[in-house]
Design a protein around this motif. Sequence first.
Motif, PDB file in Angstrom:
ATOM      1  N   ALA A 177       0.849  -1.198   0.000  1.00 55.63           N
ATOM      2  CA  ALA A 177       0.000   0.000   0.000  1.00 55.63           C
ATOM      3  C   ALA A 177       0.878   1.239   0.000  1.00 55.63           C
ATOM      4  CB  ALA A 177      -0.930   0.011   1.216  1.00 55.63           C
ATOM      5  N   GLY A 178       0.380   2.292  -0.611  1.00 54.07           N
ATOM      6  CA  GLY A 178       1.135   3.531  -0.696  1.00 54.07           C
ATOM      7  C   GLY A 178       1.229   4.288   0.607  1.00 54.07           C
ATOM      8  N   ASN A 179       0.250   4.081   1.494  1.00 54.10           N
ATOM      9  CA  ASN A 179       0.240   4.717   2.810  1.00 54.10           C
ATOM     10  C   ASN A 179      -0.104   3.673   3.847  1.00 54.10           C
ATOM     11  OD1 ASN A 179      -0.097   8.107   2.603  1.00 54.10           O
ATOM     12  ND2 ASN A 179      -0.449   6.937   0.750  1.00 54.10           N
ATOM     13  N   VAL A 180       0.607   3.674   4.979  1.00 56.69           N
ATOM     14  CA  VAL A 180       0.290   2.775   6.091  1.00 56.69           C
ATOM     15  C   VAL A 180       0.388   3.575   7.383  1.00 56.69           C
ATOM     16  CG1 VAL A 180       0.756   0.598   7.252  1.00 56.69           C
ATOM     17  CG2 VAL A 180       1.318   0.832   4.818  1.00 56.69           C
ATOM     18  N   TYR A 181      -0.686   3.551   8.166  1.00 61.25           N
ATOM     19  CA  TYR A 181      -0.728   4.254   9.450  1.00 61.25           C
ATOM     20  C   TYR A 181      -0.364   3.292  10.576  1.00 61.25           C
ATOM     21  CZ  TYR A 181      -2.897   8.266   7.218  1.00 61.25           C
ATOM     22  OH  TYR A 181      -3.130   9.362   6.425  1.00 61.25           O
ATOM     23  N   ILE A 182       0.573   3.718  11.427  1.00 61.23           N
ATOM     24  CA  ILE A 182       1.003   2.926  12.577  1.00 61.23           C
ATOM     25  C   ILE A 182       0.336   3.488  13.827  1.00 61.23           C
ATOM     26  CG2 ILE A 182       2.960   2.062  13.905  1.00 61.23           C
ATOM     27  CD1 ILE A 182       2.929   1.205  10.941  1.00 61.23           C
ATOM     28  N   ASN A 183      -0.453   2.662  14.496  1.00 60.18           N
ATOM     29  CA  ASN A 183      -1.147   3.061  15.722  1.00 60.18           C
ATOM     30  C   ASN A 183      -1.935   4.353  15.503  1.00 60.18           C
ATOM     31  OD1 ASN A 183      -0.195   0.738  16.908  1.00 60.18           O
ATOM     32  ND2 ASN A 183       1.645   1.722  17.714  1.00 60.18           N
ATOM     33  N   ALA A 184      -1.773   5.346  16.369  1.00 61.77           N
ATOM     34  CA  ALA A 184      -2.601   6.553  16.261  1.00 61.77           C
ATOM     35  C   ALA A 184      -1.864   7.702  15.571  1.00 61.77           C
ATOM     36  CB  ALA A 184      -3.067   6.991  17.645  1.00 61.77           C
ATOM     37  N   SER A 185      -0.944   7.390  14.677  1.00 59.75           N
ATOM     38  CA  SER A 185      -0.182   8.427  13.986  1.00 59.75           C
ATOM     39  C   SER A 185      -1.112   9.318  13.157  1.00 59.75           C
ATOM     40  CB  SER A 185       0.862   7.799  13.072  1.00 59.75           C
ATOM     41  OG  SER A 185       1.771   7.029  13.820  1.00 59.75           O
ATOM     42  N   PRO A 186      -0.913  10.634  13.201  1.00 53.35           N
ATOM     43  CA  PRO A 186      -1.755  11.546  12.415  1.00 53.35           C
ATOM     44  C   PRO A 186      -1.313  11.595  10.962  1.00 53.35           C
ATOM     45  CG  PRO A 186      -0.105  12.805  13.595  1.00 53.35           C
ATOM     46  CD  PRO A 186       0.073  11.371  14.019  1.00 53.35           C
ATOM     47  N   ARG A 187      -2.151  12.149  10.121  1.00 50.46           N
ATOM     48  CA  ARG A 187      -1.795  12.340   8.727  1.00 50.46           C
ATOM     49  C   ARG A 187      -0.795  13.481   8.600  1.00 50.46           C
ATOM     50  NH1 ARG A 187      -6.000  12.353   3.623  1.00 50.46           N
ATOM     51  NH2 ARG A 187      -4.428  12.379   1.987  1.00 50.46           N
ATOM     52  N   ASP A 188       0.096  13.368   7.636  1.00 51.39           N
ATOM     53  CA  ASP A 188       1.123  14.376   7.402  1.00 51.39           C
ATOM     54  C   ASP A 188       0.907  14.964   6.012  1.00 51.39           C
ATOM     55  OD1 ASP A 188       3.373  15.914   7.100  1.00 51.39           O
ATOM     56  OD2 ASP A 188       4.809  14.299   7.482  1.00 51.39           O
ATOM     57  N   THR A 189       0.588  16.257   5.935  1.00 45.06           N
ATOM     58  CA  THR A 189       0.320  16.885   4.638  1.00 45.06           C
ATOM     59  C   THR A 189       1.564  16.933   3.750  1.00 45.06           C
ATOM     60  OG1 THR A 189       0.724  19.076   5.595  1.00 45.06           O
ATOM     61  CG2 THR A 189      -1.567  18.325   5.486  1.00 45.06           C
ATOM     62  N   ALA A 190       2.748  16.796   4.342  1.00 42.56           N
ATOM     63  CA  ALA A 190       3.974  16.828   3.556  1.00 42.56           C
ATOM     64  C   ALA A 190       4.297  15.474   2.931  1.00 42.56           C
ATOM     65  CB  ALA A 190       5.148  17.276   4.428  1.00 42.56           C
ATOM     66  N   ALA A 191       3.594  14.425   3.333  1.00 39.14           N
ATOM     67  CA  ALA A 191       3.875  13.079   2.839  1.00 39.14           C
ATOM     68  C   ALA A 191       3.222  12.853   1.476  1.00 39.14           C
ATOM     69  CB  ALA A 191       3.365  12.037   3.823  1.00 39.14           C
ATOM     70  N   PRO A 192       3.808  12.004   0.643  1.00 35.08           N
ATOM     71  CA  PRO A 192       3.174  11.664  -0.634  1.00 35.08           C
ATOM     72  C   PRO A 192       1.955  10.776  -0.414  1.00 35.08           C
ATOM     73  CG  PRO A 192       5.140  10.333  -0.318  1.00 35.08           C
ATOM     74  CD  PRO A 192       5.103  11.323   0.811  1.00 35.08           C
ATOM     75  N   PHE A 193       0.924  10.990  -1.208  1.00 32.17           N
ATOM     76  CA  PHE A 193      -0.298  10.200  -1.107  1.00 32.17           C
ATOM     77  C   PHE A 193      -0.596   9.571  -2.459  1.00 32.17           C
ATOM     78  CE2 PHE A 193      -4.922   9.962  -1.801  1.00 32.17           C
ATOM     79  CZ  PHE A 193      -5.233   9.022  -0.840  1.00 32.17           C
ATOM     80  N   GLY A 194      -0.804   8.266  -2.464  1.00 35.19           N
ATOM     81  CA  GLY A 194      -1.110   7.549  -3.691  1.00 35.19           C
ATOM     82  C   GLY A 194      -0.984   6.063  -3.449  1.00 35.19           C
ATOM     83  N   GLY A 195      -1.333   5.265  -4.453  1.00 34.40           N
ATOM     84  CA  GLY A 195      -1.440   3.845  -4.195  1.00 34.40           C
ATOM     85  C   GLY A 195      -0.620   2.937  -5.083  1.00 34.40           C
ATOM     86  N   TYR A 196      -0.596   1.670  -4.677  1.00 34.61           N
ATOM     87  CA  TYR A 196      -0.023   0.580  -5.450  1.00 34.61           C
ATOM     88  C   TYR A 196      -1.126  -0.043  -6.301  1.00 34.61           C
ATOM     89  CZ  TYR A 196       4.135   0.377  -2.329  1.00 34.61           C
ATOM     90  OH  TYR A 196       5.287   0.645  -1.619  1.00 34.61           O
ATOM     91  N   LYS A 197      -0.724  -0.930  -7.194  1.00 34.61           N
ATOM     92  CA  LYS A 197      -1.641  -1.772  -7.974  1.00 34.61           C
ATOM     93  C   LYS A 197      -2.727  -0.932  -8.648  1.00 34.61           C
ATOM     94  CE  LYS A 197      -2.036  -4.759  -4.412  1.00 34.61           C
ATOM     95  NZ  LYS A 197      -2.367  -5.984  -3.654  1.00 34.61           N
ATOM     96  N   GLU A 198      -3.993  -1.327  -8.527  1.00 33.90           N
ATOM     97  CA  GLU A 198      -5.075  -0.629  -9.226  1.00 33.90           C
ATOM     98  C   GLU A 198      -5.557   0.622  -8.494  1.00 33.90           C
ATOM     99  OE1 GLU A 198      -8.304  -2.977 -10.703  1.00 33.90           O
ATOM    100  OE2 GLU A 198      -7.000  -4.643 -11.277  1.00 33.90           O
ATOM    101  N   SER A 199      -4.794   1.054  -7.491  1.00 29.74           N
ATOM    102  CA  SER A 199      -5.167   2.268  -6.763  1.00 29.74           C
ATOM    103  C   SER A 199      -4.595   3.535  -7.377  1.00 29.74           C
ATOM    104  CB  SER A 199      -4.736   2.160  -5.298  1.00 29.74           C
ATOM    105  OG  SER A 199      -5.580   1.267  -4.597  1.00 29.74           O
ATOM    106  N   GLY A 200      -3.838   3.398  -8.478  1.00 32.61           N
ATOM    107  CA  GLY A 200      -3.481   4.629  -9.161  1.00 32.61           C
ATOM    108  C   GLY A 200      -2.072   4.720  -9.689  1.00 32.61           C
ATOM    109  N   ILE A 201      -1.793   5.883 -10.266  1.00 26.14           N
ATOM    110  CA  ILE A 201      -0.498   6.228 -10.845  1.00 26.14           C
ATOM    111  C   ILE A 201      -0.151   7.628 -10.366  1.00 26.14           C
ATOM    112  CG2 ILE A 201       0.773   6.699 -12.974  1.00 26.14           C
ATOM    113  CD1 ILE A 201      -1.164   4.798 -14.408  1.00 26.14           C
ATOM    114  N   GLY A 202       1.021   7.776  -9.767  1.00 23.93           N
ATOM    115  CA  GLY A 202       1.452   9.099  -9.330  1.00 23.93           C
ATOM    116  C   GLY A 202       1.152   9.353  -7.865  1.00 23.93           C
ATOM    117  N   ARG A 203       1.520  10.539  -7.406  1.00 26.66           N
ATOM    118  CA  ARG A 203       1.355  10.911  -6.006  1.00 26.66           C
ATOM    119  C   ARG A 203       0.812  12.330  -5.881  1.00 26.66           C
ATOM    120  NH1 ARG A 203       1.621   6.321  -5.736  1.00 26.66           N
ATOM    121  NH2 ARG A 203       2.859   4.955  -4.365  1.00 26.66           N
ATOM    122  N   GLU A 204       0.064  12.541  -4.809  1.00 29.12           N
ATOM    123  CA  GLU A 204      -0.401  13.878  -4.439  1.00 29.12           C
ATOM    124  C   GLU A 204       0.134  14.187  -3.052  1.00 29.12           C
ATOM    125  OE1 GLU A 204      -4.616  14.201  -6.890  1.00 29.12           O
ATOM    126  OE2 GLU A 204      -4.680  13.672  -4.758  1.00 29.12           O
ATOM    127  N   GLY A 205       0.163  15.477  -2.705  1.00 30.77           N
ATOM    128  CA  GLY A 205       0.595  15.873  -1.375  1.00 30.77           C
ATOM    129  C   GLY A 205       2.081  16.159  -1.286  1.00 30.77           C
TER     130      GLY A 205
END
Length: 473
Positions: A426-454
């Motif tokens: 997966a392109g993003n994995v959250y560990i425990n209660a970690s918050p989202r980071d707007t500076a991190a890349p967002f996007g997926g593997y496999k049929e979840s897409g091409i490229g990154r946002e954020g």
Amino acid sequence: MDFEKLYIDGQWTAGASGRFIEVENPATRQIFARVPAGNEIDVDKAARAAHKALPAWAALPLTERINLMEKFLAIFKSQENDLIDITIKELGSPYSFTKSSQVEYQYVRTRSYIDLAPKVPLVEKMAYSTTYREPVGVIGCITPWNYPLGQVIQKIVPALLMGNTVILKPSQHTPLSSYYLAEAFEKAGFPKGVFNLVTGRGGEVGNALSSHPLVDMISFTGSTSGGVTVGKKALESVKHISLELGGKSPYVILPAKDHDYTEPIHLCFNSIFLNSGQTCTAFSRLLIPAEEKETIEKQLTEIAKEYTVGSPENHEVKLGPVSSLQQYKKISEYIRKGMDEGARLLLGGLPDSPDKGYYIKPTIFTDVKNDMTIAQDEIFGPVLCVITYRDEDDAISIANDVRYGLNAGVYGPKDKAIAMAHRIQAGNVYINASPRDTAAPFGGYKESGIGREGGIYGMLEFTQQKALFDTGK
């Protein structure tokens, strides 16, 4: 606000077709606004305007583009009450969630892009050359209905900061909040043609954007099937494409010595139930240790009582309606399918009549096998599949046994959770209660897409590289 015009080349103008698309309030089923049904003529006007504006905008120093975006953000913030109100009406998103996630978080996103823009590596010296990153050109942005502001901001702000011009086609179901953005760009003093708004149906405006010769890139967020269609059309003229698509995200809970799973259950429920499950990153598959099944099911049932359903105008309600009759029917069919396939309803079930709004209560299936339809398809509603695993290897096998790879989560001892996260596709994995980071890349593997946002990576998507071999005589 006049929703019956398009914004093209710095002017509010009537659509070429003279036809309109009605906008329905999913909580009341009342039609309360309409927008132009744009067509290829409108797209052509917008593309020509964006193409004409491109050279001067791309040549403008980054500092000046940032200054204009600062002005935009100030106006954007001043629109908060209007944006909350219109989002509740067009999407049915409850007040508290709308205020925090649909609106205020978009100010955080915009600020993040502004602050990161000077740090984007636009020039890179190499041994015998210099690599420059330049704007791609005219960007066609096609956005979905579930986060009508968020998905727009994710595209247009970085694209504009990187020196591109933009044509935005928002979802025909939730187009109204984009009008406030157009107004903010106009008031901020952005040059004519730099930002353009063309509303309409995907089959008309989306297809026209994807095939227009003056459009250099398509940035699309939506279903995987929709992305494939858009991508094929865009590649006929070899456009750049960025596709943020579907998900069927696993959330793995590791065994707890004290048998208290309150926090991870809340984290999972916030993901799958808030926004009525209409979130591409929603944790829709909950993977739990088989030996803890009875304990966790009891806690699921108890905690689910907190996730109340009702009018989105009610500040205490957590779930409003789903977005449309089409969504209501689709989700209902999946619930029926789950029952037919032999999954056991732990909570919820088939919804009541949609006559008074498209409301669907949180629904939890247990005894789910990962090859069931409800465990493989993106339902895009408040439906959670609970799947048991034997050990960590089994959990990884289940988590990865799906065609998507957008998001995931692991809750448990940190070292074990991180080790498991590295094995999940997966392109993003959250560990425990970690918050989202707007500076991190967002996007997926496999049929979840091409490229990154954020973040910086999302800004680089809207650039193309040029190498100058400049060390010779």
